[in-house]
Write a protein that holds these residues in place. Structure first.
Motif, PDB file in Angstrom:
ATOM      1  N   SER A  77       0.871  -1.171   0.000  1.00 45.94           N
ATOM      2  CA  SER A  77       0.000   0.000   0.000  1.00 45.94           C
ATOM      3  C   SER A  77       0.908   1.220   0.000  1.00 45.94           C
ATOM      4  O   SER A  77       2.134   1.087  -0.008  1.00 45.94           O
ATOM      5  CB  SER A  77      -0.929   0.011   1.222  1.00 45.94           C
ATOM      6  OG  SER A  77      -0.227   0.362   2.389  1.00 45.94           O
ATOM      7  N   GLU A  78       0.328   2.392   0.034  1.00 40.82           N
ATOM      8  CA  GLU A  78       1.132   3.613   0.045  1.00 40.82           C
ATOM      9  C   GLU A  78       2.001   3.716   1.297  1.00 40.82           C
ATOM     10  O   GLU A  78       3.080   4.286   1.265  1.00 40.82           O
ATOM     11  CB  GLU A  78       0.214   4.824  -0.052  1.00 40.82           C
ATOM     12  CG  GLU A  78       0.950   6.120  -0.278  1.00 40.82           C
ATOM     13  CD  GLU A  78      -0.013   7.263  -0.528  1.00 40.82           C
ATOM     14  OE1 GLU A  78       0.152   8.301   0.119  1.00 40.82           O
ATOM     15  OE2 GLU A  78      -0.905   7.100  -1.374  1.00 40.82           O
ATOM     16  N   GLY A  82      17.441 -11.471   5.745  1.00 41.16           N
ATOM     17  CA  GLY A  82      16.304 -11.141   6.588  1.00 41.16           C
ATOM     18  C   GLY A  82      15.051 -10.797   5.813  1.00 41.16           C
ATOM     19  O   GLY A  82      15.096 -10.502   4.616  1.00 41.16           O
ATOM     20  N   ILE A  83      13.915 -10.850   6.532  1.00 43.90           N
ATOM     21  CA  ILE A  83      12.623 -10.434   6.005  1.00 43.90           C
ATOM     22  C   ILE A  83      11.944  -9.558   7.044  1.00 43.90           C
ATOM     23  O   ILE A  83      12.254  -9.643   8.236  1.00 43.90           O
ATOM     24  CB  ILE A  83      11.705 -11.623   5.644  1.00 43.90           C
ATOM     25  CG1 ILE A  83      11.459 -12.508   6.875  1.00 43.90           C
ATOM     26  CG2 ILE A  83      12.278 -12.425   4.496  1.00 43.90           C
ATOM     27  CD1 ILE A  83      10.400 -13.556   6.674  1.00 43.90           C
ATOM     28  N   GLY A  84      11.024  -8.709   6.595  1.00 40.92           N
ATOM     29  CA  GLY A  84      10.331  -7.859   7.552  1.00 40.92           C
ATOM     30  C   GLY A  84       9.288  -7.003   6.883  1.00 40.92           C
ATOM     31  O   GLY A  84       8.871  -7.256   5.748  1.00 40.92           O
ATOM     32  N   GLY A  85       8.882  -5.979   7.614  1.00 43.98           N
ATOM     33  CA  GLY A  85       7.897  -5.046   7.101  1.00 43.98           C
ATOM     34  C   GLY A  85       8.039  -3.706   7.783  1.00 43.98           C
ATOM     35  O   GLY A  85       8.595  -3.601   8.880  1.00 43.98           O
ATOM     36  N   ARG A 128       8.902  -0.508  12.274  1.00 42.43           N
ATOM     37  CA  ARG A 128       9.531  -1.547  11.468  1.00 42.43           C
ATOM     38  C   ARG A 128       9.749  -2.778  12.333  1.00 42.43           C
ATOM     39  O   ARG A 128      10.099  -2.654  13.505  1.00 42.43           O
ATOM     40  CB  ARG A 128      10.873  -1.029  10.951  1.00 42.43           C
ATOM     41  CG  ARG A 128      11.710  -2.081  10.279  1.00 42.43           C
ATOM     42  CD  ARG A 128      13.031  -1.490   9.847  1.00 42.43           C
ATOM     43  NE  ARG A 128      13.911  -2.540   9.392  1.00 42.43           N
ATOM     44  CZ  ARG A 128      14.829  -2.385   8.468  1.00 42.43           C
ATOM     45  NH1 ARG A 128      14.997  -1.209   7.901  1.00 42.43           N
ATOM     46  NH2 ARG A 128      15.598  -3.382   8.112  1.00 42.43           N
ATOM     47  N   ILE A 129       9.554  -3.938  11.754  1.00 43.38           N
ATOM     48  CA  ILE A 129       9.870  -5.205  12.415  1.00 43.38           C
ATOM     49  C   ILE A 129      10.566  -6.083  11.387  1.00 43.38           C
ATOM     50  O   ILE A 129      10.208  -6.079  10.207  1.00 43.38           O
ATOM     51  CB  ILE A 129       8.606  -5.898  12.972  1.00 43.38           C
ATOM     52  CG1 ILE A 129       8.986  -7.189  13.705  1.00 43.38           C
ATOM     53  CG2 ILE A 129       7.589  -6.144  11.905  1.00 43.38           C
ATOM     54  CD1 ILE A 129       7.841  -7.829  14.468  1.00 43.38           C
ATOM     55  N   ASP A 130      11.597  -6.804  11.813  1.00 44.05           N
ATOM     56  CA  ASP A 130      12.243  -7.738  10.906  1.00 44.05           C
ATOM     57  C   ASP A 130      12.918  -8.866  11.675  1.00 44.05           C
ATOM     58  O   ASP A 130      13.175  -8.758  12.863  1.00 44.05           O
ATOM     59  CB  ASP A 130      13.231  -7.041   9.965  1.00 44.05           C
ATOM     60  CG  ASP A 130      14.327  -6.296  10.664  1.00 44.05           C
ATOM     61  OD1 ASP A 130      15.144  -6.926  11.347  1.00 44.05           O
ATOM     62  OD2 ASP A 130      14.369  -5.069  10.514  1.00 44.05           O
ATOM     63  N   VAL A 131      13.164  -9.938  10.941  1.00 49.87           N
ATOM     64  CA  VAL A 131      13.882 -11.099  11.446  1.00 49.87           C
ATOM     65  C   VAL A 131      15.053 -11.332  10.508  1.00 49.87           C
ATOM     66  O   VAL A 131      14.873 -11.363   9.285  1.00 49.87           O
ATOM     67  CB  VAL A 131      12.979 -12.351  11.476  1.00 49.87           C
ATOM     68  CG1 VAL A 131      13.755 -13.567  11.945  1.00 49.87           C
ATOM     69  CG2 VAL A 131      11.760 -12.112  12.340  1.00 49.87           C
ATOM     70  N   THR A 132      16.245 -11.470  11.068  1.00 53.86           N
ATOM     71  CA  THR A 132      17.456 -11.637  10.255  1.00 53.86           C
ATOM     72  C   THR A 132      18.243 -12.845  10.752  1.00 53.86           C
ATOM     73  O   THR A 132      18.432 -13.023  11.947  1.00 53.86           O
ATOM     74  CB  THR A 132      18.341 -10.383  10.323  1.00 53.86           C
ATOM     75  OG1 THR A 132      17.574  -9.259   9.879  1.00 53.86           O
ATOM     76  CG2 THR A 132      19.581 -10.525   9.447  1.00 53.86           C
ATOM     77  N   LEU A 182       6.624  -4.753   2.486  1.00 54.26           N
ATOM     78  CA  LEU A 182       7.353  -5.930   2.937  1.00 54.26           C
ATOM     79  C   LEU A 182       8.781  -5.761   2.454  1.00 54.26           C
ATOM     80  O   LEU A 182       9.022  -5.166   1.395  1.00 54.26           O
ATOM     81  CB  LEU A 182       6.748  -7.206   2.360  1.00 54.26           C
ATOM     82  CG  LEU A 182       5.355  -7.576   2.853  1.00 54.26           C
ATOM     83  CD1 LEU A 182       4.879  -8.849   2.173  1.00 54.26           C
ATOM     84  CD2 LEU A 182       5.331  -7.729   4.362  1.00 54.26           C
ATOM     85  N   THR A 183       9.744  -6.267   3.229  1.00 52.06           N
ATOM     86  CA  THR A 183      11.145  -6.120   2.854  1.00 52.06           C
ATOM     87  C   THR A 183      11.863  -7.461   2.915  1.00 52.06           C
ATOM     88  O   THR A 183      11.504  -8.342   3.691  1.00 52.06           O
ATOM     89  CB  THR A 183      11.882  -5.138   3.791  1.00 52.06           C
ATOM     90  OG1 THR A 183      11.838  -5.642   5.127  1.00 52.06           O
ATOM     91  CG2 THR A 183      11.266  -3.757   3.743  1.00 52.06           C
TER      92      THR A 183
END
Length: 173
Positions: free
Chosen positions: A98-99, A133-136, A147-151, A103-104
Protein backbone atom coordinates in the motif's frame (compact mmCIF):
# COMPACT_ATOMS: atom_id res chain seq x y z
CA UNK A 1 35.95 -6.76 8.19
CA UNK A 2 37.53 -6.47 4.75
CA UNK A 3 34.66 -8.46 3.21
CA UNK A 4 32.17 -6.20 5.01
CA UNK A 5 33.71 -3.16 3.32
CA UNK A 6 33.70 -4.88 -0.07
CA UNK A 7 29.98 -5.71 0.34
CA UNK A 8 29.18 -2.09 1.27
CA UNK A 9 31.09 -0.72 -1.73
CA UNK A 10 29.41 -3.23 -4.08
CA UNK A 11 25.94 -2.29 -2.80
CA UNK A 12 26.74 1.40 -3.30
CA UNK A 13 28.02 0.76 -6.81
CA UNK A 14 24.66 -0.75 -7.72
CA UNK A 15 22.56 1.85 -5.87
CA UNK A 16 24.05 5.01 -7.39
CA UNK A 17 23.27 4.12 -11.04
CA UNK A 18 19.77 2.95 -10.04
CA UNK A 19 19.07 6.30 -8.37
CA UNK A 20 20.37 8.16 -11.42
CA UNK A 21 18.06 6.17 -13.71
CA UNK A 22 14.99 6.88 -11.64
CA UNK A 23 15.56 10.61 -11.96
CA UNK A 24 14.60 11.29 -8.36
CA UNK A 25 16.47 11.55 -5.14
CA UNK A 26 16.39 8.52 -2.82
CA UNK A 27 14.18 8.24 0.26
CA UNK A 28 16.48 8.39 3.28
CA UNK A 29 15.38 6.78 6.54
CA UNK A 30 16.95 6.33 9.94
CA UNK A 31 15.62 4.04 12.62
CA UNK A 32 16.35 3.15 16.20
CA UNK A 33 15.07 0.30 18.30
CA UNK A 34 15.60 -2.94 20.14
CA UNK A 35 17.02 -6.21 18.78
CA UNK A 36 17.10 -9.60 20.48
CA UNK A 37 19.75 -12.02 19.23
CA UNK A 38 19.43 -15.76 19.97
CA UNK A 39 21.45 -18.78 18.90
CA UNK A 40 18.75 -21.39 19.50
CA UNK A 41 20.14 -22.46 22.87
CA UNK A 42 18.57 -21.67 26.22
CA UNK A 43 21.87 -20.26 27.49
CA UNK A 44 22.64 -17.11 25.49
CA UNK A 45 20.45 -14.07 24.95
CA UNK A 46 21.84 -11.02 23.20
CA UNK A 47 19.87 -7.86 23.82
CA UNK A 48 20.92 -4.72 21.97
CA UNK A 49 20.09 -1.19 20.90
CA UNK A 50 20.09 -0.95 17.10
CA UNK A 51 20.34 1.99 14.68
CA UNK A 52 19.99 1.86 10.89
CA UNK A 53 20.39 4.23 7.97
CA UNK A 54 18.81 3.35 4.63
CA UNK A 55 18.57 4.83 1.14
CA UNK A 56 15.65 3.64 -0.98
CA UNK A 57 16.96 4.43 -4.44
CA UNK A 58 14.08 2.88 -6.37
CA UNK A 59 10.53 1.82 -5.59
CA UNK A 60 11.73 -1.79 -5.24
CA UNK A 61 15.40 -1.45 -4.22
CA UNK A 62 17.63 0.18 -1.61
CA UNK A 63 20.66 -0.23 0.61
CA UNK A 64 21.11 0.04 4.36
CA UNK A 65 23.70 -0.12 7.11
CA UNK A 66 23.04 -1.07 10.70
CA UNK A 67 24.86 -1.17 14.00
CA UNK A 68 23.89 -2.74 17.31
CA UNK A 69 25.41 -2.26 20.77
CA UNK A 70 25.02 -5.12 23.22
CA UNK A 71 23.06 -4.59 26.44
CA UNK A 72 23.96 -6.90 29.31
CA UNK A 73 25.51 -10.35 29.29
CA UNK A 74 24.71 -14.04 29.85
CA UNK A 75 26.30 -16.48 32.30
CA UNK A 76 26.92 -19.78 30.51
CA UNK A 77 28.41 -22.37 32.87
CA UNK A 78 30.45 -19.80 34.80
CA UNK A 79 31.54 -17.94 31.67
CA UNK A 80 30.23 -14.38 31.21
CA UNK A 81 29.39 -13.81 27.52
CA UNK A 82 28.53 -10.35 26.19
CA UNK A 83 27.85 -9.23 22.64
CA UNK A 84 29.80 -5.96 22.29
CA UNK A 85 28.50 -4.93 18.87
CA UNK A 86 27.26 -6.03 15.46
CA UNK A 87 27.63 -4.10 12.20
CA UNK A 88 26.16 -5.04 8.81
CA UNK A 89 25.40 -3.71 5.32
CA UNK A 90 22.49 -4.90 3.17
CA UNK A 91 20.93 -4.68 -0.26
CA UNK A 92 17.16 -4.37 0.34
CA UNK A 93 14.22 -5.37 -1.86
CA UNK A 94 10.85 -3.68 -1.17
CA UNK A 95 7.40 -4.97 -2.04
CA UNK A 96 4.93 -2.08 -1.61
CA UNK A 97 1.53 -3.43 -0.53
CA UNK A 98 0.00 0.00 0.00
CA UNK A 99 1.13 3.61 0.04
CA UNK A 100 2.26 3.24 3.67
CA UNK A 101 3.19 -0.45 4.03
CA UNK A 102 6.12 -2.39 2.54
CA UNK A 103 7.35 -5.93 2.94
CA UNK A 104 11.15 -6.12 2.85
CA UNK A 105 13.80 -8.72 2.11
CA UNK A 106 17.46 -8.02 2.69
CA UNK A 107 20.74 -9.74 1.91
CA UNK A 108 24.07 -8.58 3.25
CA UNK A 109 27.16 -9.18 5.28
CA UNK A 110 27.79 -8.61 8.97
CA UNK A 111 30.34 -8.85 11.74
CA UNK A 112 29.79 -9.43 15.47
CA UNK A 113 32.22 -9.03 18.37
CA UNK A 114 31.78 -10.92 21.65
CA UNK A 115 33.54 -10.40 24.98
CA UNK A 116 34.11 -13.44 27.17
CA UNK A 117 35.14 -13.35 30.83
CA UNK A 118 36.12 -16.41 32.84
CA UNK A 119 38.08 -16.57 36.08
CA UNK A 120 38.98 -12.87 35.91
CA UNK A 121 40.42 -13.18 32.39
CA UNK A 122 38.73 -11.29 29.56
CA UNK A 123 39.05 -11.77 25.81
CA UNK A 124 37.23 -10.79 22.64
CA UNK A 125 36.34 -12.79 19.54
CA UNK A 126 34.87 -11.56 16.25
CA UNK A 127 32.82 -13.49 13.71
CA UNK A 128 31.57 -12.46 10.28
CA UNK A 129 29.46 -13.83 7.47
CA UNK A 130 26.36 -13.42 5.34
CA UNK A 131 23.02 -12.23 6.74
CA UNK A 132 19.52 -12.69 5.29
CA UNK A 133 16.30 -11.14 6.59
CA UNK A 134 12.62 -10.43 6.00
CA UNK A 135 10.33 -7.86 7.55
CA UNK A 136 7.90 -5.05 7.10
CA UNK A 137 7.56 -1.33 7.69
CA UNK A 138 4.47 0.79 8.15
CA UNK A 139 4.38 4.60 8.01
CA UNK A 140 1.64 6.40 10.00
CA UNK A 141 2.23 9.60 8.05
CA UNK A 142 4.78 11.01 5.59
CA UNK A 143 7.70 10.70 8.01
CA UNK A 144 7.03 8.39 10.98
CA UNK A 145 6.60 4.65 11.15
CA UNK A 146 7.39 1.30 12.73
CA UNK A 147 9.53 -1.55 11.47
CA UNK A 148 9.87 -5.20 12.41
CA UNK A 149 12.24 -7.74 10.91
CA UNK A 150 13.88 -11.10 11.45
CA UNK A 151 17.46 -11.64 10.26
CA UNK A 152 19.56 -14.81 10.13
CA UNK A 153 23.32 -14.27 10.63
CA UNK A 154 25.23 -17.25 9.22
CA UNK A 155 28.52 -17.50 11.11
CA UNK A 156 30.07 -20.92 10.46
CA UNK A 157 32.47 -20.51 13.41
CA UNK A 158 29.42 -20.39 15.73
CA UNK A 159 27.88 -23.69 14.59
CA UNK A 160 25.62 -21.96 12.11
CA UNK A 161 25.10 -18.50 13.54
CA UNK A 162 22.12 -16.87 15.20
CA UNK A 163 18.83 -15.08 14.61
CA UNK A 164 17.90 -11.46 15.34
CA UNK A 165 14.39 -10.06 15.86
CA UNK A 166 14.17 -6.27 15.70
CA UNK A 167 11.50 -3.66 16.52
CA UNK A 168 12.21 -0.04 15.61
CA UNK A 169 10.82 3.45 15.17
CA UNK A 170 11.61 4.67 11.64
CA UNK A 171 11.90 8.26 10.41
CA UNK A 172 11.81 9.18 6.71
CA UNK A 173 13.46 12.36 5.38
Amino acid sequence: MRLFLIAAVAASAVAVPAAAQSGSRPDITVSGGYTRFADGSQDWDGHSATVRAAARVHRYFGVEAEGSLGLGSSDIGGVDVKMNHTVAAFAVAYLPLSENFDLTARLGYGSTEFEVEVGGLTGTESFSGPALGIGGQYFFDESNGLRIDVTRHEYDELDGGFDAVSFAYIRRF
